[in-house]
Design a protein around this motif. Sequence first.
Motif, mmCIF file in Angstrom:
data_model
loop_
_atom_site.group_PDB
_atom_site.id
_atom_site.type_symbol
_atom_site.label_atom_id
_atom_site.label_comp_id
_atom_site.label_asym_id
_atom_site.label_seq_id
_atom_site.Cartn_x
_atom_site.Cartn_y
_atom_site.Cartn_z
ATOM 1 N N VAL A 77 0.776 -1.272 0.122
ATOM 2 C CA VAL A 77 0.004 -0.090 0.084
ATOM 3 C C VAL A 77 0.860 1.208 -0.080
ATOM 4 O O VAL A 77 0.171 2.500 -0.032
ATOM 5 N N ARG A 78 2.206 1.143 -0.004
ATOM 6 C CA ARG A 78 3.262 2.155 -0.063
ATOM 7 C C ARG A 78 2.885 3.217 1.067
ATOM 8 O O ARG A 78 2.687 4.578 0.954
ATOM 9 N N MET A 79 2.556 2.836 2.179
ATOM 10 C CA MET A 79 2.240 3.664 3.506
ATOM 11 C C MET A 79 3.108 2.987 4.736
ATOM 12 O O MET A 79 3.290 1.831 4.713
ATOM 13 N N ASP A 80 3.416 4.150 5.566
ATOM 14 C CA ASP A 80 3.483 3.822 7.156
ATOM 15 C C ASP A 80 2.092 3.826 7.757
ATOM 16 O O ASP A 80 1.608 4.624 7.893
ATOM 17 N N LEU A 81 2.033 2.667 8.346
ATOM 18 C CA LEU A 81 0.718 2.347 8.985
ATOM 19 C C LEU A 81 0.889 2.352 10.472
ATOM 20 O O LEU A 81 1.962 1.457 10.956
ATOM 21 N N TRP A 82 -0.083 2.680 11.235
ATOM 22 C CA TRP A 82 -0.119 2.512 12.695
ATOM 23 C C TRP A 82 -0.920 1.070 12.951
ATOM 24 O O TRP A 82 -1.887 1.068 12.407
ATOM 25 N N GLU A 83 -0.089 0.303 13.525
ATOM 26 C CA GLU A 83 -0.531 -1.242 13.695
ATOM 27 C C GLU A 83 -0.411 -1.484 15.327
ATOM 28 O O GLU A 83 0.094 -0.747 16.227
ATOM 29 N N ILE A 84 -0.675 -2.912 15.402
ATOM 30 C CA ILE A 84 -0.545 -3.526 16.819
ATOM 31 C C ILE A 84 0.649 -4.561 16.472
ATOM 32 O O ILE A 84 0.597 -4.851 15.337
ATOM 33 N N VAL A 169 -9.411 5.015 19.447
ATOM 34 C CA VAL A 169 -10.908 4.960 19.043
ATOM 35 C C VAL A 169 -11.073 5.866 17.999
ATOM 36 O O VAL A 169 -11.612 5.705 16.957
ATOM 37 N N SER A 170 -10.854 7.333 18.440
ATOM 38 C CA SER A 170 -11.339 8.555 17.576
ATOM 39 C C SER A 170 -10.286 8.213 16.174
ATOM 40 O O SER A 170 -10.854 8.725 15.447
ATOM 41 N N ALA A 171 -8.951 7.834 16.228
ATOM 42 C CA ALA A 171 -8.141 7.783 15.324
ATOM 43 C C ALA A 171 -8.777 6.877 14.160
ATOM 44 O O ALA A 171 -8.693 7.028 12.938
ATOM 45 N N VAL A 172 -9.488 5.806 14.621
ATOM 46 C CA VAL A 172 -10.060 4.483 14.054
ATOM 47 C C VAL A 172 -11.176 5.214 13.222
ATOM 48 O O VAL A 172 -11.474 5.366 12.031
ATOM 49 N N LEU A 173 -11.972 5.779 13.982
ATOM 50 C CA LEU A 173 -13.541 6.390 13.592
ATOM 51 C C LEU A 173 -13.227 7.586 12.680
ATOM 52 O O LEU A 173 -14.199 7.871 11.693
ATOM 53 N N GLU A 174 -12.028 8.345 12.667
ATOM 54 C CA GLU A 174 -12.004 9.380 11.897
ATOM 55 C C GLU A 174 -10.998 8.932 10.579
ATOM 56 O O GLU A 174 -10.735 9.797 9.931
ATOM 57 N N GLY A 175 -10.771 7.680 10.324
ATOM 58 C CA GLY A 175 -9.910 7.332 9.207
ATOM 59 C C GLY A 175 -8.694 7.358 9.204
ATOM 60 O O GLY A 175 -7.935 7.506 8.391
ATOM 61 N N ARG A 176 -7.979 7.618 10.483
ATOM 62 C CA ARG A 176 -6.447 7.830 10.553
ATOM 63 C C ARG A 176 -5.712 6.515 10.733
ATOM 64 O O ARG A 176 -4.416 6.591 10.670
ATOM 65 N N ILE A 177 -6.370 5.665 11.133
ATOM 66 C CA ILE A 177 -5.774 4.306 11.346
ATOM 67 C C ILE A 177 -6.299 3.342 10.294
ATOM 68 O O ILE A 177 -7.554 3.205 10.187
ATOM 69 N N HIS A 178 -5.838 2.497 9.283
ATOM 70 C CA HIS A 178 -6.215 1.671 8.327
ATOM 71 C C HIS A 178 -5.915 0.173 8.685
ATOM 72 O O HIS A 178 -6.576 -0.582 7.881
ATOM 73 N N SER A 179 -5.054 -0.056 9.362
ATOM 74 C CA SER A 179 -4.941 -1.593 9.743
ATOM 75 C C SER A 179 -6.011 -2.166 10.243
ATOM 76 O O SER A 179 -6.746 -1.869 10.903
ATOM 77 N N PRO A 180 -6.615 -3.296 9.647
ATOM 78 C CA PRO A 180 -7.765 -3.892 9.868
ATOM 79 C C PRO A 180 -7.517 -4.488 11.417
ATOM 80 O O PRO A 180 -8.460 -4.494 12.186
ATOM 81 N N SER A 181 -6.367 -5.124 11.695
ATOM 82 C CA SER A 181 -6.226 -5.897 12.961
ATOM 83 C C SER A 181 -6.274 -4.717 14.022
ATOM 84 O O SER A 181 -6.702 -4.957 15.088
ATOM 85 N N ALA A 182 -5.692 -3.751 13.903
ATOM 86 C CA ALA A 182 -5.460 -2.584 14.702
ATOM 87 C C ALA A 182 -6.910 -1.770 15.114
ATOM 88 O O ALA A 182 -7.387 -1.816 16.028
ATOM 89 N N ALA A 183 -7.668 -1.645 13.990
ATOM 90 C CA ALA A 183 -8.976 -1.073 14.068
ATOM 91 C C ALA A 183 -9.965 -2.003 14.826
ATOM 92 O O ALA A 183 -10.612 -1.374 15.739
ATOM 93 N N ALA A 184 -9.937 -3.297 14.365
ATOM 94 C CA ALA A 184 -10.836 -4.182 15.336
ATOM 95 C C ALA A 184 -10.315 -4.160 16.540
ATOM 96 O O ALA A 184 -11.461 -4.194 17.488
ATOM 97 N N ALA A 185 -9.187 -4.302 16.837
ATOM 98 C CA ALA A 185 -8.648 -4.652 18.357
ATOM 99 C C ALA A 185 -9.045 -3.249 19.151
ATOM 100 O O ALA A 185 -9.420 -3.521 20.309
#
Length: 225
Positions: A77-84, A169-185
């Motif tokens: 995805v050519r991105m730096d992602l915030w993940e867990i 949580v706010s970062a997920v809902l505002e579309g700033r975190i895209h990792s599916p595992s991080a968002a769901a967790a």
Amino acid sequence: MSEQSRNISDEQSPRRLVSSTTDYEGRIWDVVSETFRLDDDGDPITRDFIRHPGAVAILVLDDQDRVLLLRQYRHPVRMDLWEIPAGLLDQEGEEFVDAAARELAEEADITASQWHVLIDLFLSPGSSSEALRVYLARGIGEVPAADRHERTHEEAEITLAWVELDAAVSAVLEGRIHSPSAAAAILAARVARDNDFIDLRPAMSPWPEHPSQHGSWPRGAVIED
């Protein structure tokens, strides 16, 4: 809770497999082509998908109600992602929770004394067999400096950050975190926290959805109709 709500549950649904071939053997996962029938009288259907060993991920929550996030480059995805923290289940015979503890130590130099199952996922069930179990880890400690894992390649660039759970949580809902595992967790952890964690499963709970628990066809297998 209504009777219908209580009965909502994914379930195994084996179908008649006509053939299974490996079109590409990769370093970590394969691309396979399988032909199957939905029922005995149905027409054959062929689907290509990634055969994946599965993975574990860890939502770390400290005593200040902060979650541990790590930033890592993801080339597709050519991105730096915030993940867990997360890793593959690629060591035969390793217990799932032991793999999670190993990955947490290797990626974040962190240990944990309290482990629970937070959520189980299929990350892309239309194109991959990857099953993911996310653990909630608490009772945080540090791996001694002499025992820390040397991170290489993309992992060498990992940046760690402790973020308040509500802010995550706010970062997920505002579309700033895209990792599916991080968002769901993160969203699951918020619900679990607000319910005082009483609904979480023990760390050694069965995981029947993982392919190793219900068998899989070997590489190159062909099953005659």
